[in-house]
Design a protein around this motif. Sequence first.
Motif, mmCIF file in Angstrom:
data_model
loop_
_atom_site.group_PDB
_atom_site.id
_atom_site.type_symbol
_atom_site.label_atom_id
_atom_site.label_comp_id
_atom_site.label_asym_id
_atom_site.label_seq_id
_atom_site.Cartn_x
_atom_site.Cartn_y
_atom_site.Cartn_z
ATOM 1 N N PHE A 1 -41.481 -44.383 38.058
ATOM 2 C CA PHE A 1 -42.459 -43.525 37.969
ATOM 3 C C PHE A 1 -43.526 -43.797 37.231
ATOM 4 N N TYR B 1 -43.120 -36.433 43.379
ATOM 5 C CA TYR B 1 -42.587 -36.051 42.228
ATOM 6 C C TYR B 1 -41.111 -35.375 42.464
ATOM 7 N N LEU C 1 -50.154 -39.194 42.642
ATOM 8 C CA LEU C 1 -48.849 -38.851 42.840
ATOM 9 C C LEU C 1 -49.080 -37.684 43.820
#
Length: 609
Positions: A422, A409, A404
């Motif tokens: 997510f 994020y 990520l």
Amino acid sequence: MRILHVLSAEFFAGSVAYAVQLAEAHRAQGHQVWIVADADALPTGATLVWAGISNRRYGQRLRNARIIRQVVRRENIDVVHCHSRAASWVSYFALRGLSVPLVSTVHGRQHLHTSTSLFDIYGDKVIAICENLREHLAVEVKMAPAKIVAIPNGVAFGPPQPVDEAALRVSFIGRFNGGKGERAAALLQQVFPALLREFPTLRVALIGGELEHLPAAGKAALAQLQAEFGARVEVVGFTDDVAGWMARTTLVIGAGRVAIEALGAGRPVLALGEANYAGLVTEATFATAAASNFGDISARQASTAVDFAALLADARAVLQTPLRVSEPVQQQVRAHYDLARVAARVLEVYQGARMQKAGIGYIPVLMYHKIPDAPLATKHQIYVTKENFEKHLAYFKQRKLTSLTFADYLQFARGERPLRDFPARPIILTFDDGYTDNYTNLLPLMQQYGYRGVLYLLGDFDVRYNQWDVAADPTEPRSDIMSLEQKRAFVEAGWEIGAHTMSHPRLSALPPPKAAAEISQSKAALEAVLQTEIVSFAYPFGDLNEDVKAAVRAAGFALGVATDTGGLTIEDDRMQVFRVNMFPNESTSSLFKKTSPWYRKYYRWKRKK
């Protein structure tokens, strides 16, 4: 985002003005806003829903909770923001069983009774409007410090108005009920009579709502002053033209929002609030006065007695030589309380509460530098060989860790990507300085394993080797930095580029203006040359302090990443994200440790931090 504000609005207090201005600021940015309040009308374009929030009878509280829950479900609300204890109480119960986060702004000290500590009605995140209030909530109310953030009330400052220099006027501006009313009564008894007698042309203005609730002693003193001085005592009451009255005022006495707006307009202020008298606000006293919201809030339980003789002396000194607030103080006030800045900070709080409510907590953030072909003869153990780094990637893959970036994020936190997407086991891989072996060794390996990372680069593209290391120790081997085209290859590969200053200094050792320039110029240079948005900043050497963090925020970064310091989660402190340093001889057990949820707590315990 879809935002619901809940507030008590029986009268237009400072908290109501703040909520309305915040709603308008977010609406201007494209967010959708609703307000549930006990008001038939408010100066806002947000959708207004009536509920008797100020009514604390249990039957009405239940009806209020039902109204809030219906709005949340019907309008698919992302976050609920409350502005009074009554609003937080009903919202807390309205949201039970829902995945919608609750944020509360606390505008004043809370009563220290058992239920305050037993029932955490304030929700997932708490905004304290000044530093004293943050300390009170953490120490006396015993809230978890990690959930409290100090953000002042925002003010939409207009252009400075011309000042009527001919008038000599002292204005008390504030409510006339409760603690503020008691202060007004004391001024009418102990300060204004002496000033009106000493300065024959002086006028005293009483500006604010709830004048009928002025204490009896104050009403008696006011009647005496009116009988003696007639039209020189101006009973204005509630008015929409506070700014106009400030322009016609030589000296303002008040606290909270009144003091902020007056200082922003260049008017001298004697900061008198419910907690204390903070004195004449100057460059030297601004920080202390602001911490108390200009006299309204004490950090701990303490006497609220005021030395009105000292206040009289201060007022006399200002009236004898009328002055304007210095330009540095005006700039300080306008920057600290700027509505756009405050609205952006509050959005961060919403996002953090949203991520927390979704159960997104610990994310391992690893810090690498050089990825050479063979071990380096250096005292700085900031490399992992190509062979060992591939073992790291294989281990991450075997543990099903998904890479990520901080930009990713933020997309989830802002609602730009659904939280259901997510990753279950995220990891953020970061690489500082931009060494040439990052292009030759790192990038191909990351692509082979299907990973992307965050590359922190200097804004000065003419820096082509680790000159900061060599300058400190001439025996340190030179390590080359990538060319512009090599750096662009990372952008094309979908990596996030972050800023790492212009020249890699220790920021805390620089004068603040120089540090701020290193930070802001690096963002501007990288965005201009690489044509990519820069959202995160890495502190060189992990060196930072509160002033440096403030400069990173002021430069427009959403995140600042540190080295082995920071919170347990990203949302604990976005300006000091904990990164784990990676060394040449990491083993399988150390990789397991450094990517485990308990590692940061263990690290703090081991080092007594």
